[in-house]
Write an enzyme that holds these catalytic residues in place. Sequence first.
Site, PDB file in Angstrom:
ATOM      1  N   HIS A 144      38.511  45.465  50.126  1.00 31.19           N
ATOM      2  CA  HIS A 144      39.298  44.984  48.893  1.00 31.19           C
ATOM      3  C   HIS A 144      39.134  45.320  47.911  1.00 31.19           C
ATOM      4  CE1 HIS A 144      36.244  41.843  47.719  1.00 31.19           C
ATOM      5  NE2 HIS A 144      35.652  42.148  49.098  1.00 31.19           N
ATOM      6  N   ASP A 145      40.343  45.748  47.099  1.00 30.98           N
ATOM      7  CA  ASP A 145      40.322  45.828  45.648  1.00 30.98           C
ATOM      8  C   ASP A 145      39.771  47.392  45.328  1.00 30.98           C
ATOM      9  OD1 ASP A 145      41.389  43.056  44.972  1.00 30.98           O
ATOM     10  OD2 ASP A 145      39.585  42.451  45.805  1.00 30.98           O
ATOM     11  N   GLY A 177      33.466  46.256  47.964  1.00 37.92           N
ATOM     12  CA  GLY A 177      34.808  45.711  47.460  1.00 37.92           C
ATOM     13  C   GLY A 177      34.638  46.105  45.728  1.00 37.92           C
TER      14      GLY A 177
END
Length: 255
Positions: free
Chosen positions: A119-120, A137
Amino acid sequence: MIHPTAIVDKSAKVPPSCDVGAYAIIGADVELGEHCEIGTHATLHGPTKIGSHNRIFSFAAIGCEPQDLTFKREKTRLEIGNHNVIREYVTISRGTAKGGGVTRVGSNTLIMAYTHIAHDCVVGDNVILANAATLAGHVIIEEWAVVGALCPVHQFVRIGAHAYIGGGTTITQDVLPFTKTVARREVATFGLNALGLERRGFSKERIAKLQRAYKTIRRNNSTQALELLRAETDSSEDVALLIKFIESSERGIIR
């Protein structure tokens, strides 16, 4: 063409120029650009926007929920550019609300099998992620960087433009642009595989000759070892194979 066994959500946007393979699943809020190829059994979750001319291979999971305990099913997203190759079993997560809400992959990347993009993350243009590269992440990888196979990258790390990371290197700090980074290679041989050779029917005499040849190789550089092995009067076909192997080595041998 959309294969009749594929499942495409009614809210997904799939241009007629795209090919969708057997048993692929394209979920709600997924948008594909022109001329994309979605392989068999690939799954695309939304909200995800994918550009044109992307090839996504079998069993890839794209736009899945982030692996983050704080994720509360917020409507975060994934954005992917154009002309990317995403190979088998790649997983790319959507963003998290606390991380900005979006994971981004640029254009012209090669993402090899079993890679994970968490994520991200932000992956720039022309990046190569070799097999089983693993991004935690919030990682940023700038354009033209190469991350070798089996490399774990710690969360929030930046990898600079044109950097090269050798396979099997654990990255816990930022990597300078234009540099090569690799873990120390403390690799060595630890004797002859005598037990394995015995199980394959090698006689004690054959193994003893190989033991002597191995000690010669360990104690000398390659040029010296070859001279000594060639001068050996009581040689064998096995030792001749060793000599031929060393002579044809292009990258040097592990001692």
